[in-house]
Design an enzyme around this catalytic site. Structure first.
Site, PDB file in Angstrom:
ATOM      1  NE  ARG A  60      25.614  -3.400  15.210  1.00  0.00           N
ATOM      2  CZ  ARG A  60      26.603  -3.323  16.096  1.00  0.00           C
ATOM      3  NH1 ARG A  60      27.553  -4.226  16.117  1.00  0.00           N
ATOM      4  NH2 ARG A  60      26.629  -2.340  16.952  1.00  0.00           N
ATOM      5  CE  LYS A  79       6.063  -6.680   3.706  1.00  0.00           C
ATOM      6  NZ  LYS A  79       4.630  -6.354   3.553  1.00  0.00           N
ATOM      7  CD  GLU A 114      -3.279 -14.603   2.778  1.00  0.00           C
ATOM      8  OE1 GLU A 114      -3.140 -13.878   1.771  1.00  0.00           O
ATOM      9  OE2 GLU A 114      -3.507 -14.160   3.925  1.00  0.00           O
ATOM     10  CE  LYS A 168       4.910 -12.663  -0.007  1.00  0.00           C
ATOM     11  NZ  LYS A 168       4.371 -12.595   1.326  1.00  0.00           N
ATOM     12  CD  GLU A 203       3.554  -3.655   0.906  1.00  0.00           C
ATOM     13  OE1 GLU A 203       4.142  -4.488   1.606  1.00  0.00           O
ATOM     14  OE2 GLU A 203       2.400  -3.314   1.080  1.00  0.00           O
ATOM     15  NE  ARG A 248       6.280  -7.860  -0.093  1.00  0.00           N
ATOM     16  CZ  ARG A 248       7.317  -8.363   0.531  1.00  0.00           C
ATOM     17  NH1 ARG A 248       8.522  -7.996   0.196  1.00  0.00           N
ATOM     18  NH2 ARG A 248       7.182  -9.260   1.487  1.00  0.00           N
ATOM     19  CG  ASN A 265      -1.583  -4.946   0.594  1.00  0.00           C
ATOM     20  OD1 ASN A 265      -1.114  -5.806   1.333  1.00  0.00           O
ATOM     21  ND2 ASN A 265      -0.959  -3.811   0.333  1.00  0.00           N
ATOM     22  CG  HIS A 284      -4.645  -8.904   3.009  1.00  0.00           C
ATOM     23  ND1 HIS A 284      -4.934  -9.780   1.992  1.00  0.00           N
ATOM     24  CD2 HIS A 284      -3.931  -9.621   3.918  1.00  0.00           C
ATOM     25  CE1 HIS A 284      -4.409 -10.965   2.286  1.00  0.00           C
ATOM     26  NE2 HIS A 284      -3.798 -10.888   3.448  1.00  0.00           N
ATOM     27  CG  HIS A 324      -5.206  -6.196   7.679  1.00  0.00           C
ATOM     28  ND1 HIS A 324      -4.211  -5.655   6.900  1.00  0.00           N
ATOM     29  CD2 HIS A 324      -4.824  -7.467   7.904  1.00  0.00           C
ATOM     30  CE1 HIS A 324      -3.288  -6.563   6.661  1.00  0.00           C
ATOM     31  NE2 HIS A 324      -3.641  -7.684   7.256  1.00  0.00           N
ATOM     32  CG  HIS A 367      -5.023 -13.330   8.003  1.00  0.00           C
ATOM     33  ND1 HIS A 367      -5.049 -11.962   8.040  1.00  0.00           N
ATOM     34  CD2 HIS A 367      -4.370 -13.655   6.858  1.00  0.00           C
ATOM     35  CE1 HIS A 367      -4.434 -11.480   6.970  1.00  0.00           C
ATOM     36  NE2 HIS A 367      -4.018 -12.487   6.237  1.00  0.00           N
TER      37      HIS A 367
END
Ligand code: ADP
Ligand code: ZN
Length: 341
Positions: free
Chosen positions: A113, A135, A177, A210, A220, A224, A228, A231, A235, A247
């Site tokens: 956990r 994340k 980025e 960031k 998000e 946030r 994107n 992106h 993507h 990427h």
């Protein structure tokens, strides 16, 4: 009786450290606070940088590449944790790019956990982007990063020693980025970026953008989404090219196409549009891409898990470094716009 549930996302304090050759000393210092320290890394980083270093700690070496962000690798890693005898009072140290950070971070978040872990990002993308914000996750056949958790590390240690042998393609991924961060906030940082993206100054100022965003919006819900930029289209390019386009390159193309969309919608004026296109050229990030099948391409964008409805969510630049606009567009509308630009 009252039960108080602590909100983890308010408890977001952790250090982001940057320096050269700082990891060994930091690990030595912290090791006495834990029952043991377990390093998780990939075989490239192990042979390029670690070797016999850090031999006093346990080490788990994973195969490099996106394929390692899978249930199978997760299962194996959790098995290794058990074999080593990893306890709650142990520290997992993820040394690697986004793949290792996401996989080891996710494993740390669910093993018993949750055990403490550090992010030690070794790619430029991971240094300024993916290691920040808590994340973690793995891919499944149904989507990228579909299974995961928000689980902040106890520390992020950016040791620039790891940047010395980065392949050029990895520097480009990071640059895309970093440019995205310039577009969100510190546009005047662009010159540092053009002269040396791997300097301490560049890494820190990019990471700061960031950090500021995830502090304000860890889950998000609003700003946030600015991250994107490039992106939504990026993507879809990655998917359409079956991951043949890396990427960073996909994001750079995404920034260009999304800027065209923003211009068409009257969000971005001609002058700012031209600026963005010339910045991309200066950064050697100006690539051409021909969408193979427009309908399929838009369906790929619509299937992104970030969309909250049938609409497609875009973060569009209005003024570089100053103003980003979030817009949700109907897929049919996106097909129409893309066919006209
Ligand atoms: P990201 O998602 O951060 O781009 P990955 O974890 O997929 O990164 O790593 C990309 C590739 O770069 C992998 O093959 C990895 O082993 C390699 N790599 C990671 N860090 C370094 C480094 N500091 N020097 C050289 N190669 C690296
Ligand atoms: Zn990205």
């Amino acid at each position: 009786m009252k039960i108080r549930i602590k909100n983890n996302f308010k408890n977001f304090d952790y250090d982001y450290l940057v320096g050269t050759n700082i990891l060994a000393e930091l690990l030595d210092k912290v090791a006495k606070d834990y029952f043991s320290v377990i390093i998780v890394t990939d075989s490239n980083i192990d042979s390029l940088y670690l070797g016999k270093k850090f031999d006093n700690y346990s080490k788990i070496v994973i195969a490099p590449g996106e394929e390692s962000k899978s249930f199978e690798s997760l299962n194996k890693l959790l098995g290794e944790f058990s074999k080593i005898g990893l306890k709650r009072n142990c520290l997992v140290v993820a040394i690697g790019g986004g793949v290792i950070g996401d996989l080891a971070g996710f494993a740390a978040s669910i093993y018993m956990r949750g055990v403490d872990y550090w992010q030690v990002p070794t790619t430029l993308v991971a240094m300024v982007d993916s290691s920040i914000g808590g994340k973690t996750g793995i891919n499944t056949e149904f989507g990228k990063n579909l299974i995961g958790s928000f689980y902040p590390p106890k520390k992020i240690v950016v040791d620039l020693n790891f940047a010395q042998k980065l392949p050029k393609s990895e520097v480009k991924n990071g640059l895309a980025e970093m440019y995205k961060h310039c577009l969100i906030e510190n546009y005047n940082h662009l010159n540092n970026l053009i002269s040396n993206p791997l300097s301490e100054k560049s890494v820190i100022s990019s990471a700061k953008v960031k950090i500021k965003i995830i502090e304000k919006d860890p889950l998000e819900k609003n700003i946030r989404k600015y991250l994107n930029i490039g992106h939504t289209v990026g993507h879809a390019i990655e998917k359409e090219s079956k991951l043949q386009i890396p990427h960073g390159m996909a994001v750079a193309i995404g920034i260009k196409i999304e800027s065209k969309i923003a211009k068409k919608l009257g969000i971005l004026n001609d002058q700012n549009y031209n600026k963005i296109i010339s910045d991309l050229a200066l950064l050697n990030l100006d690539f051409d891409y021909k969408i193979e099948n427009l309908d399929k391409f838009v369906k790929l964008m619509a299937s992104d898990k970030k969309n909250m409805s049938q609409k497609i969510c875009f973060a569009l630049v209005s003024t570089p470094g100053k103003k980003i606009v979030i817009v949700d567009l109907e897929p049919e509308n996106v097909v129409k716009i893309l066919s006209e630009i």
